[in-house]
Design an enzyme around this catalytic site. Structure first.
Site: not given
Length: 728
Positions: A93, A245
């Protein structure tokens, strides 16, 4: 009636905006558009950092709460899906990040693994090459909104904008659309609540599949490589969608964990696939072409241009920061040395200069001012002869002087030929070797001429710059110019005097040895700044040029923005011409080389480059106030203003001026910088396009009376003037 007999209508000529005005205007508009675009992409205003607390789940279907991490509400459906055993879908992300995303991609490529990258529109717009690489290497890309807000707080209009703007960035970067979406701040399927479920249904109505996760590495907390691996590993061979991430902070632990996680689980029989590969469905990517593709590319190109232009402007801001601090430091240090030198009791230029002096007053339509000018010279404490050179005036300037019938005052008439020609005509008629030059709108104090010529007691001195003062300082523009004259010009002259590279003898008050001017023919009309031109020529000839701060002259500064523009445009363009004319001094030896390697760079930096870049301080102030960080931006700007205020106060103290005019310093710094920027930019464009600039006669009010050792008295007068002047 025949066509020939019909009266012809007068043709109206369309006035075209001159190129020298059009180009600066277009450049300014382009820069502002790029800055607004950059602020739009990076905007803290558009970002919404609110995160809604957990709500109830009364309206969320049980099959969603108990289902898998892939939620499909398209076409009114309410279904969820899970990944089969021994299949892992790595998801990343918040990217792409220019530092960490390439390292994540390298690790995935090294271990032949695929993943899904949920990118934000702002990051995809800024780093399109990384999105292209994701798609080219077989990974899937999903949307993670444009600005990462909690969508449960947003209207459907804002949600549509977040989706469409992100798709536009993806289309421009990689030429594809995607059907995958992950809401910011999402978690497991059983965390869906009454606030997020309506958003999920609306997202589905727009054609997107919502992807959450069922294994969270919590790498954003940076708990350590071992802990990230432990949290990301599913149990008992179950399939999973793993949340990681590749942006949002230091992801070194994520990269290190990934490099161990992939081969370990591959050894346990796991396959790392795209989501659609793991689900056995068609690819989430749809290629785009035609208008949609070009719209996306135009967006990406525009964002890239704004990023590059901003980077250049940031570099320019760093340059102007160094120049401003360097200039202020030099001015304060060297001005203090200059003041210390001239205040020594034993300081003297040489034997006192008592010989008579010729004062040249070139005048063109100075009827409003010339009487005050000549009478102030008659009050001089030093013996003078005054020669008024009437340069083809049409307002009776010469007649006014002749009717005064003052002793030692002569009028020389000539056809209109420009200021340099008028001064040369005066030099040819001068009786004495020491020559003072002044403007027709200037008045001298009784001691001015005496103070101005004392440095000629040193035989090495070829020219002396006096202290020009603004007399009409009661208006706001006049007060700003008063600050500029005291803080900028006079403090600069002290600095240049110590460095022995004074660039300009002001036309309002300067003195020369006629014998020093004769070898190169006196005043030249090669440039529009004949005073700067001749000063540089004197330096190159080996003469010293010094500053006499007690030789005060009161001049009438422009009283309107248009007049100020005209004057500074001519000064700026003329200075650039003079620098170019004397450029060979940089490679020459002796006095010329010293001036070329010290004086010319300082003049170029402080009088041409610094004013051109100085408005960046205010541009970034405006940018920071609008787009953030506001507090740091304002504090930084106030810090620069404080330094300027210290320099201005010191300059006012040296000139024994009242500090009250410094009240307008903040406004002067903001508005004046913009004016000087446009003037300099216009000068550059005029030079680059080969334009010619006319002499422009400023309108005078005749507001300056006599100056008996102090501020001249003022009298009312109407504003008139004549703008005619020959082409230089």
């Amino acid at each position: 009636m025949s066509d020939r007999s019909r009266p012809r209508r007068p043709r109206t000529r369309r006035r075209r905006l001159p190129l020298r005005y059009l180009l600066p205007s277009l450049l300014l508009v382009a820069v502002m558009v790029m800055l607004m675009l950059r602020g739009y992409v990076h905007s803290e205003i558009l970002a919404d950092h609110r995160v809604r607390p957990e709500a109830g789940t009364r309206h969320v279907p049980d099959k969603i709460l108990d289902g898998g991490p892939v939620i499909d509400t398209r076409g009114g459906r309410e279904s969820s899906h899970s990944v089969d055993r021994h299949n892992l879908v790595l998801t990343f992300d918040d990217g792409p990040d220019p530092e960490w995303t390439p390292k994540v991609l390298d690790v995935l490529k090294k271990h032949h693994a695929h993943a899904v990258f949920f990118v934000t529109g702002t990051m995809a717009s800024r780093h399109p090459g990384l999105v292209r690489r994701m798609v080219a290497e077989g990974h899937e890309v999903g949307l993670h909104t444009f600005n990462h807000p909690d969508l449960s707080y947003q209207s459907t209009k804002r949600i549509d904008w977040e989706l469409s703007q992100s798709q536009l960035a993806l289309e421009g970067a990689a030429g594809v659309r995607t059907s995958l979406f992950r809401p910011p701040y999402s978690s497991f399927a059983d965390a869906m609540d009454d606030a997020s479920w309506p958003v999920t249904k609306y997202i589905g109505s727009r054609g997107y599949i919502t992807v959450v996760n069922n294994t969270d590495s919590e790498d954003w907390k940076r708990p350590g490589v071992d802990e990230i691996i432990r949290r990301a590993t599913p149990h008992d061979g179950k399939g999973a969608i793993v949340l990681m991430h590749d942006s949002g902070g230091n992801r070194a632990q994520t990269v290190a964990a990934l490099d161990r996680f992939l081969p370990t689980l591959q050894g346990d029989g796991y396959k790392f696939r795209n989501l659609t590969e793991a689900l056995g469905t068609p690819s989430a990517h749809t290629p785009v072409s035609g208008l949609e593709l070009w719209k996306g590319r135009a967006w990406v190109y525009a964002v890239q241009a704004s990023e590059n232009i901003t980077s250049v402007m940031v570099a320019g801001l760093a340059v102007i920061g160094v120049l401003v601090m360097g200039r202020f430091g030099l001015m304060l240090l060297l001005s203090a040395l200059h003041a210390r030198r001239v205040r020594r009791r034993d300081f003297a230029w040489g034997p006192p200069v008592t010989e008579p002096v010729t004062v040249l007053v070139p005048a063109y339509n100075e009827a409003k001012c010339i009487e005050n000018t000549v009478r102030s010279l008659m009050a001089s404490e030093h013996p003078v002869e005054v020669i008024v050179i009437d340069d083809g005036s049409t307002d009776g300037t010469a007649r006014i002087v002749e009717n005064l019938r003052l002793p030692n005052v002569r009028v020389v008439r000539q056809h209109n030929a420009g200021k340099p020609a008028a001064l040369n005509r005066g030099l040819a008629n001068a009786r004495y070797d020491l020559v003072v030059m002044m403007d027709g709108d200037t008045v001298f104090e009784p001691a001015t001429v005496r103070e101005l010529v004392q440095p000629f007691g040193d035989p090495r001195v070829g020219a002396v710059a006096g202290n020009a003062k603004v007399g009409n300082r009661d208006s706001l523009i006049g007060a700003w110019q008063h600050i500029e004259y005291v803080m900028g010009f006079n403090l600069d002259r002290r600095m240049y005097d110590v460095l022995r590279c004074m660039p300009t003898i002001p036309g309002a008050v300067g003195a020369f040895r006629r014998s020093a001017l004769e070898p190169f023919g006196g005043m030249s009309d090669d440039t529009l700044a004949e005073d700067t031109d001749v000063t540089m020529a004197l330096h190159r000839a080996g003469w010293r040029v010094v500053y006499a701060e007690k030789a005060r002259a009161w001049t009438e500064a422009p009283e309107s923005v248009q007049q100020l523009w005209s004057q500074r445009y001519r000064w700026s363009y003329g200075t650039m011409q003079a620098i170019w004319k004397h450029r060979r001094a940089v490679i020459e030896r002796g006095p010329s080389g010293r001036f070329g390697r010290v004086g010319l760079p300082l003049v170029s930096l402080f009088m041409v480059l610094a004013p051109l870049l100085a408005p960046l301080i205010d541009v970034f102030l405006l940018y920071g106030v609008v787009f953030g960080p506001t507090e740091k931006t304002v504090v930084a700007w106030l810090g620069v203003l404080a330094i300027q205020a210290v320099c201005a106060a010191y300059a006012f103290r040296l000139d024994k001026e009242r500090m009250t005019h410094l009240i307008s310093l903040p406004l002067q710094q903001i508005l004046y910088r913009q004016l000087m920027y446009v003037v300099l930019l216009q000068s550059w464009i005029t030079a680059l396009t080969g334009g010619r600039l006319r002499w422009q006669k400023l309108r005078r009010t005749g507001a300056l009376g006599s100056a008996p050792g102090g501020l001249p008295q003022q009298r009312a007068a109407s504003v008139t003037g004549d703008d005619r002047r020959p082409v230089a």
